[in-house]
Design an enzyme around this catalytic site. Structure first.
Site, PDB file in Angstrom:
ATOM      1  N   ALA A  32      -8.911  -6.977  -0.649  1.00 54.56           N
ATOM      2  CA  ALA A  32      -8.676  -8.228  -1.390  1.00 54.56           C
ATOM      3  C   ALA A  32      -7.308  -8.760  -0.968  1.00 54.56           C
ATOM      4  O   ALA A  32      -6.410  -8.981  -1.786  1.00 54.56           O
ATOM      5  CB  ALA A  32      -8.780  -8.027  -2.901  1.00 54.56           C
ATOM      6  N   LEU A  33      -7.183  -8.934   0.333  1.00 61.12           N
ATOM      7  CA  LEU A  33      -5.870  -9.159   0.953  1.00 61.12           C
ATOM      8  C   LEU A  33      -5.292 -10.536   0.629  1.00 61.12           C
ATOM      9  O   LEU A  33      -6.018 -11.519   0.489  1.00 61.12           O
ATOM     10  CB  LEU A  33      -5.989  -8.982   2.470  1.00 61.12           C
ATOM     11  CG  LEU A  33      -6.499  -7.610   2.919  1.00 61.12           C
ATOM     12  CD1 LEU A  33      -6.571  -7.557   4.452  1.00 61.12           C
ATOM     13  CD2 LEU A  33      -5.634  -6.484   2.390  1.00 61.12           C
ATOM     14  N   HIS A  37       0.153  -8.619   1.466  1.00 63.03           N
ATOM     15  CA  HIS A  37      -0.333  -7.659   2.471  1.00 63.03           C
ATOM     16  C   HIS A  37       0.012  -8.139   3.881  1.00 63.03           C
ATOM     17  O   HIS A  37       0.435  -7.358   4.729  1.00 63.03           O
ATOM     18  CB  HIS A  37      -1.857  -7.519   2.372  1.00 63.03           C
ATOM     19  CG  HIS A  37      -2.350  -6.950   1.080  1.00 63.03           C
ATOM     20  ND1 HIS A  37      -3.112  -7.671   0.188  1.00 63.03           N
ATOM     21  CD2 HIS A  37      -2.207  -5.724   0.532  1.00 63.03           C
ATOM     22  CE1 HIS A  37      -3.426  -6.919  -0.848  1.00 63.03           C
ATOM     23  NE2 HIS A  37      -2.883  -5.733  -0.679  1.00 63.03           N
TER      24      HIS A  37
HETATM   25  P1  AMP Z   1      -2.731  -2.617  -2.566  1.00 68.41           P
HETATM   26  O1  AMP Z   1      -3.813  -3.204  -1.722  1.00 68.41           O
HETATM   27  O2  AMP Z   1      -2.552  -3.309  -3.877  1.00 68.41           O
HETATM   28  O3  AMP Z   1      -2.843  -1.104  -2.677  1.00 68.41           O
HETATM   29  O4  AMP Z   1      -1.380  -2.888  -1.791  1.00 68.41           O
HETATM   30  C1  AMP Z   1      -1.192  -2.465  -0.459  1.00 68.41           C
HETATM   31  C2  AMP Z   1       0.270  -2.625  -0.114  1.00 68.41           C
HETATM   32  O5  AMP Z   1       0.628  -3.988  -0.235  1.00 68.41           O
HETATM   33  C3  AMP Z   1       1.189  -1.825  -1.051  1.00 68.41           C
HETATM   34  O6  AMP Z   1       2.210  -1.227  -0.286  1.00 68.41           O
HETATM   35  C4  AMP Z   1       1.727  -2.888  -1.965  1.00 68.41           C
HETATM   36  O7  AMP Z   1       2.998  -2.578  -2.503  1.00 68.41           O
HETATM   37  C5  AMP Z   1       1.809  -4.075  -1.024  1.00 68.41           C
HETATM   38  N1  AMP Z   1       1.844  -5.322  -1.789  1.00 68.41           N
HETATM   39  C6  AMP Z   1       1.008  -5.694  -2.788  1.00 68.41           C
HETATM   40  N2  AMP Z   1       1.373  -6.887  -3.313  1.00 68.41           N
HETATM   41  C7  AMP Z   1       2.472  -7.271  -2.620  1.00 68.41           C
HETATM   42  C8  AMP Z   1       3.339  -8.402  -2.685  1.00 68.41           C
HETATM   43  N3  AMP Z   1       3.155  -9.389  -3.571  1.00 68.41           N
HETATM   44  N4  AMP Z   1       4.377  -8.472  -1.834  1.00 68.41           N
HETATM   45  C9  AMP Z   1       4.589  -7.481  -0.919  1.00 68.41           C
HETATM   46  N5  AMP Z   1       3.820  -6.382  -0.806  1.00 68.41           N
HETATM   47  C10 AMP Z   1       2.773  -6.276  -1.644  1.00 68.41           C
END
Ligand code: AMP
Length: 280
Positions: A32-33, A37
């Site tokens: 759900a990028l 991401h």
């Molecule tokens: P997730 O798919 O939620 O597990 O996130 C994957 C990576 O993206 C993790 O390292 C999160 O901390 C990073 N991430 C999620 N949201 C953000 C954001 N708004 N800004 C920067 N990095 C993010």
């Protein structure tokens, strides 16, 4: 972009790259990028010869089964966007590849996982550590990229990598926000329009705390102010607000020594749980 679903296939592909001494960066995600991401992918692309990302919604890190079921899944769109941005390799493991049976290995991170997210979501970091360690063992990158958005996750993984002498550099990247300050999150798409209007209050609370701290207000005053803000707003429920040392994640008391202050917040808007933080 090359795509792999089996551990043995991605391992043998990466083996050839490793033999050639190619420097690789890895961005693990649950899909759900969004632009948050993509900022990690861009950072990896700028610092490595090869960028690998993964999409896997890890059931073991969800303490609430409903949250796992409702977690947004947009694989086709994610693949297209990763292709467009120039990600080199995508790993989308099959469930039975990652967990052929329920794992016995467990983790404990002492003081790091007894606070904030660890306290609110029992077992969460055990699940996170297990999947990240599995992925790091499969991918063997030189650099791995995480968002500061999940500050506690970054701190715990960084500690694990150090404790286990993994030859991997953990990189923390800045939080990407919407124009109204809301930290981008895959869960934001689940917010109704009214909930979406309330959601930026987390960041507004962090900014207020920052101003109060800069103006040398005492911790108790800051804490009471933030709690009262949420008490007067029935669209949003505060789960925790903490003033912690950004490295140790332990609460800071007035007059105690610390590296850097981080304000961390978690709140529920309807059924959607949001987190955010700010490092001063
Ligand atoms: P997730 O798919 O939620 O597990 O996130 C994957 C990576 O993206 C993790 O390292 C999160 O901390 C990073 N991430 C999620 N949201 C953000 C954001 N708004 N800004 C920067 N990095 C993010």
């Amino acid at each position: 972009m090359d795509q792999f679903h089996k551990i043995s296939d991605i391992r043998s592909c990466l083996h050839h790259h490793h033999l050639k001494g190619i420097k690789s960066g890895f961005v693990p995600t649950m899909g759900a990028l969004h632009k948050g991401h993509f900022s990690l992918i861009e950072r990896s692309k700028s610092e490595n010869d090869l960028t690998i990302s993964s999409i896997y919604v890890n059931s073991l890190q969800f303490n609430d089964p409903k949250d796992y079921i409702n977690y947004p899944r947009t694989l086709d769109q994610d693949i297209k966007l990763l292709n467009d941005i120039g990600c080199d390799i995508l790993f989308v493991p099959e469930e039975n590849e990652i967990y052929p049976s329920l794992p016995c290995t467990g983790f404990s991170f002492k003081n790091l996982d007894t606070v904030m997210e660890g306290k609110s979501r029992p077992g969460h970091f055990n699940g996170v550590a297990l999947i990240v360690l599995k992925l790091l063992n499969i991918i063997e990158p030189e650099n791995v990229y995480f968002g500061q958005k999940d500050l506690q996750q970054y701190t715990i993984i960084n500690q694990m990598v150090e404790d286990l002498n993994l030859p991997i550099n953990c990189v923390s990247c800045p939080i990407v926000r919407d124009t109204d300050g809301l930290a981008l999150s895959s869960r934001n798409v689940l917010l109704s329009p009214a909930q979406r209007r309330s959601a930026p209050r987390l960041y507004q609370a962090l900014l207020l705390a920052k101003t109060m701290f800069t103006n040398q207000q005492r911790k108790e005053k800051i804490y009471n102010k933030i709690v009262s803000l949420f008490q007067s707003d029935n669209t949003i429920g505060l789960e925790y607000f903490e003033m912690v040392d950004s490295k140790m994640l332990q609460p800071i008391q007035d007059g105690s020594t610390y590296n850097q202050v981080a304000f961390c917040i978690a709140a529920r808007v309807g059924n959607i749980r949001l987190i955010d933080n700010i490092i001063l």
